[in-house]
Write a protein that holds these residues in place. Structure first.
Motif, PDB file in Angstrom:
ATOM      1  N   GLU A  44       0.834  -1.195   0.000  1.00 48.80           N
ATOM      2  CA  GLU A  44       0.000   0.000   0.000  1.00 48.80           C
ATOM      3  C   GLU A  44       0.870   1.246   0.000  1.00 48.80           C
ATOM      4  OE1 GLU A  44      -3.541  -0.462   2.784  1.00 48.80           O
ATOM      5  OE2 GLU A  44      -2.283  -2.126   3.312  1.00 48.80           O
ATOM      6  N   SER A  45       0.257   2.403  -0.235  1.00 46.69           N
ATOM      7  CA  SER A  45       1.071   3.611  -0.238  1.00 46.69           C
ATOM      8  C   SER A  45       1.656   3.822   1.150  1.00 46.69           C
ATOM      9  CB  SER A  45       0.240   4.816  -0.666  1.00 46.69           C
ATOM     10  OG  SER A  45      -1.002   4.811  -0.039  1.00 46.69           O
ATOM     11  N   HIS A 210       1.441  -0.708  -6.944  1.00 46.67           N
ATOM     12  CA  HIS A 210       0.442  -1.089  -5.958  1.00 46.67           C
ATOM     13  C   HIS A 210      -0.634  -1.941  -6.628  1.00 46.67           C
ATOM     14  CE1 HIS A 210      -1.264   2.517  -7.827  1.00 46.67           C
ATOM     15  NE2 HIS A 210      -2.403   1.889  -7.651  1.00 46.67           N
ATOM     16  N   LEU A 251      -4.697  -8.919   1.032  1.00 38.03           N
ATOM     17  CA  LEU A 251      -4.400  -8.063  -0.115  1.00 38.03           C
ATOM     18  C   LEU A 251      -4.930  -8.704  -1.396  1.00 38.03           C
ATOM     19  CD1 LEU A 251      -2.830  -5.394  -0.379  1.00 38.03           C
ATOM     20  CD2 LEU A 251      -0.822  -6.720  -0.970  1.00 38.03           C
ATOM     21  N   GLU A 273      -6.498   0.804   9.418  1.00 42.57           N
ATOM     22  CA  GLU A 273      -5.601   1.292   8.391  1.00 42.57           C
ATOM     23  C   GLU A 273      -4.173   1.112   8.853  1.00 42.57           C
ATOM     24  OE1 GLU A 273      -6.788   4.935   6.740  1.00 42.57           O
ATOM     25  OE2 GLU A 273      -8.894   4.488   6.967  1.00 42.57           O
TER      26      GLU A 273
ATOM     27  N   ASP B 187      -5.948   2.943  -1.485  1.00 37.49           N
ATOM     28  CA  ASP B 187      -5.281   1.654  -1.619  1.00 37.49           C
ATOM     29  C   ASP B 187      -6.297   0.524  -1.731  1.00 37.49           C
ATOM     30  OD1 ASP B 187      -2.482   2.009  -1.565  1.00 37.49           O
ATOM     31  OD2 ASP B 187      -2.700   2.786   0.467  1.00 37.49           O
ATOM     32  N   VAL B 188      -5.869  -0.619  -2.280  1.00 37.76           N
ATOM     33  CA  VAL B 188      -6.816  -1.721  -2.500  1.00 37.76           C
ATOM     34  C   VAL B 188      -7.536  -2.167  -1.250  1.00 37.76           C
ATOM     35  CG1 VAL B 188      -6.234  -2.913  -4.626  1.00 37.76           C
ATOM     36  CG2 VAL B 188      -4.824  -3.272  -2.612  1.00 37.76           C
ATOM     37  N   THR B 189      -6.829  -2.252  -0.135  1.00 34.35           N
ATOM     38  CA  THR B 189      -7.488  -2.764   1.069  1.00 34.35           C
ATOM     39  C   THR B 189      -8.533  -1.775   1.561  1.00 34.35           C
ATOM     40  OG1 THR B 189      -5.765  -1.818   2.464  1.00 34.35           O
ATOM     41  CG2 THR B 189      -5.483  -4.084   1.791  1.00 34.35           C
ATOM     42  N   ILE B 190      -8.221  -0.475   1.456  1.00 33.70           N
ATOM     43  CA  ILE B 190      -9.181   0.554   1.869  1.00 33.70           C
ATOM     44  C   ILE B 190     -10.315   0.608   0.855  1.00 33.70           C
ATOM     45  CG2 ILE B 190      -9.416   2.971   2.553  1.00 33.70           C
ATOM     46  CD1 ILE B 190      -7.362   1.468   4.182  1.00 33.70           C
ATOM     47  N   GLN B 193     -12.854  -1.900   1.690  1.00 32.71           N
ATOM     48  CA  GLN B 193     -13.702  -1.453   2.807  1.00 32.71           C
ATOM     49  C   GLN B 193     -14.781  -0.488   2.319  1.00 32.71           C
ATOM     50  OE1 GLN B 193     -11.166   0.468   5.647  1.00 32.71           O
ATOM     51  NE2 GLN B 193     -10.050  -1.385   6.201  1.00 32.71           N
TER      52      GLN B 193
END
Lengths: 322, 326
Positions: A44-45, A210, A251, A273, B187-190, B193
């Motif tokens: 992730e970033s 990403h 992921l 997060e 981001d992908v995980t966020i 959600q």
């Protein structure tokens, strides 16, 4: 087949001093990048993947650890030695809008590295001949040689960046999100170009992104990073078939798939997060978001678990069947 | 199901002294209550202009609606005056903007930003206490503790800010929610959600949604209908099954699917679409996809294709003319 690492990092660390303490951007990362192959780095970033790429090229000075290029620790090189080294390792930048000089023409941008490095004995005619060849290789039309970057679209600008990176015939190229600023149809053109060049010239890539779909497409091996640490590393088939680290599993399941059969699959998103990388506690950094966290996770992490077949994972519970 | 929104033959141009940009060229689509339509396409396809036109938020000097109708709940929005539009915006149609970092006011606490729309559309129905309670309720709904309503945007992370933006859009319980690339900056995980949350909210509140995105993966997860846009036109439109599973497609849709790396697929090479999007100030005559189309014929370069519809699945391409007639 025994694979020889072209680039290797050993316990590489890069900390930044910030007001609140030390920001652990890259923390104890040991990876190998094999000759003629591609290591995809995902995360992730803010997980330190760009910093890792830059530290390997010594665009940032490492805090601790080693970077081996063809077996030599380049972190010990002095300036003159490093200048020679830089010809062998290049970078393709993320944003094709800001990484090229708007006041030079296309051919001058591509020729610049060769002029600075006095390629062909500094003979301008030969340098510009080579420039024309490079433009041909990356698929830029000859008529664009005298054009300025603002006249071109993003895909063509990224091709300039690629031609420039190739101009000194490097062995190793760090590609830092080279396609994330481009539209999907253009993105595919650039990915194909990068793969063709690798086949023809035997290039070695470190591909930072990403986007997991892109990384799967282009990589031989994949390293997953989380908060400065490389949490899992494996050949790409292995990683997608048998992810071991809970973070990798999450992921992979978080990617929206353009396929109707996946529509009703229940995604369990990661709660919370990314926590702060400033002065992190010892122990697993994913712990606060992990549903399998236990007391052992708070203890300092040892060496990653090796599953053989180049598959390693940094999780104390990864041997258990979770 | 009753129809909530019907867009008919909408044409939008941006006019400056120097040039005319044909951003939206005659698109039509409809949306029923509780449905989600995905507008898919690359940068410059006219997706965001379409959304801005629905809300009448086009730049006043340059953005011109040349023709068309936007029927929303039986009312033509293109004939509504400014006062009426202000009543509709936020209360009936709300928008989630692309970039949460710039969509929020940095010097206003998030609770007040959420409250704004409620106060504006209140007309004396709710007391201050009720408004505050509603703000807290909406914050909890999007997964932010109500105790954080007095925080400023910079105290939130990117994913949390996007939730605040979504809370602002939802606070008046709009009939239609327009989400313009709601997760591109995340981001992908966020992203996962946020998408799950939006789906749950839609199911609970029965809101219709227009999801603007270039990610076909998101469309497959969230939408019921899909409209594929190219150079300001809808080139293909149908149900999710028509687009993702059917065997008849517009050549551009085929190209778009071929160009994305699929995580479940082991293809060696991608199949990019050759060439570039046409310049919207100078669109080709005939089919706008013809310069890039592998099936291009002479007719395609001369004559603009009509829309061919079979069982609600419409494709605007000369290739499908015969199939429809036969």
């Amino acid at each position: 087949m025994e694979r020889i690492p072209l680039v290797e990092t050993r316990h590489l660390k890069k900390y930044f001093d910030v007001a609140a303490g030390k920001l652990h951007a890259v923390d104890d990362v040991s990876i190998q990048i094999y000759e003629g192959q591609t290591l995809g780095v995902v995360g992730e970033s803010g997980c330190g993947k760009s910093t890792l790429g830059r530290t390997i090229l010594r665009l940032l000075e490492a805090t601790d650890g080693e970077v081996l290029f063809e077996g030599q620790n380049i972190l010990k090189y002095n300036k003159a030695e490093m200048r020679g080294m830089r010809r062998k390792m290049q970078m393709i930048f993320q944003d094709p809008y800001s990484s090229i000089n708007p006041r030079l023409t296309v051919e001058d941008i591509i020729a610049e590295y060769m002029i600075v490095n006095k390629s062909f004995g500094g003979n301008r005619r030969e340098i510009y001949q080579r420039t024309a060849e490079l433009m041909d290789i990356v698929g830029l039309a000859k008529r664009l040689a005298r054009a300025y970057p603002h006249e071109l679209d993003g895909g063509r600008r990224q091709r300039i960046g690629i031609a420039r990176a190739l101009s000194l015939s490097p062995k190793f190229i760090v590609c830092d999100e080279p396609v994330s600023a481009l539209d999907v149809s253009i993105q595919a053109q650039i990915l194909n170009l990068l793969m063709d060049l690798q086949k023809e010239m035997g290039l070695t890539y470190m591909f930072i992104t990403h986007n997991l779909s892109v990384v799967k497409h282009i990589s031989t091996d994949i390293a997953v990073m989380y908060l400065g640490q490389c949490v899992e590393r494996a050949p790409y088939q292995e990683l997608f078939a048998n992810p071991r680290h809970p973070y990798t599993k999450k992921l992979l399941s978080a990617i929206p798939v353009p396929d109707l059969s996946m529509r009703n699959k229940q995604i369990q998103p990661i709660r919370g997060e990314v926590t702060s990388p400033i002065n992190p506690k010892p122990g697993c950094r994913f712990m606060s978001r992990c549903e399998f966290a236990c007391e052992k996770c708070a203890e300092p992490l040892g060496e990653p678990t090796d599953f053989g077949n180049h598959h390693t994972c940094l999780c104390v519970r990864c041997r258990e069947d979770l | 199901m009753s129809e909530l929104l019907h867009v008919k033959d909408l044409v939008v141009k941006y006019k400056t002294d120097l040039e005319t940009v044909s951003a939206v060229n005659g698109i039509s689509f409809s949306l029923n209550k509780g449905e989600t339509i995905g507008l898919v396409g690359e940068t410059g396809a006219g997706k965001t202009t379409t959304a801005m036109t629905l809300l009448r938020l086009l730049p006043e000097r340059t953005g011109k609606i040349e023709r068309g109708e936007i029927i929303f709940n039986g009312e033509n929005l293109l004939e509504a005056d400014k006062k009426r539009m202000r009543e509709i915006r936020g209360e009936k149609i709300a928008m989630i903007f692309q970039d949460p970092m710039t969509a929020l006011d940095p010097v206003m606490v998030v609770g007040d930003q959420i409250k704004e729309a409620l106060v504006f559309h209140n007309r004396g129905k709710l007391t201050n206490e009720q408004i505050d309670a509603r703000v807290e309720e909406v914050l909890e709904l999007v997964g932010i503790p109500a105790s954080r309503k007095n925080d400023y945007p910079h105290q939130f992370s990117g994913g949390m800010k996007q939730r605040v933006v979504i809370a602002i859009a939802l606070v008046c319980e709009p009939d239609l929610l327009i989400a313009d690339e709601p997760t591109t900056a995340l981001d992908v995980t966020i992203q996962a959600q946020v998408l799950i949350m939006m789906k749950e909210l839609r199911d609970r509140l029965g809101t219709s949604m227009i999801m603007i995105t270039h990610d076909l993966g998101i469309v497959a997860q969230v939408c019921d209908k899909v409209a594929v846009m190219y150079a300001g036109e809808i080139v293909e439109q149908g149900t999710l099954e028509d687009i993702f599973a059917g065997d008849r497609h517009h050549p551009y849709t085929v190209g778009l699917f071929g160009a994305i790396p699929n995580i479940n697929d082991d293809a060696e090479r991608l199949n990019p679409i050759d060439g570039l999007m046409p310049d919207p100030t100078n669109l080709p005559t005939g089919c706008s996809f013809s310069p890039r189309c592998p099936h291009c014929t002479e007719r395609c370069t001369l004559e603009h294709p009509a829309v061919h519809t079979v069982n609600g699945h419409s494709i605007s391409c000369h290739l499908f003319e015969k199939e429809v007639e036969g």
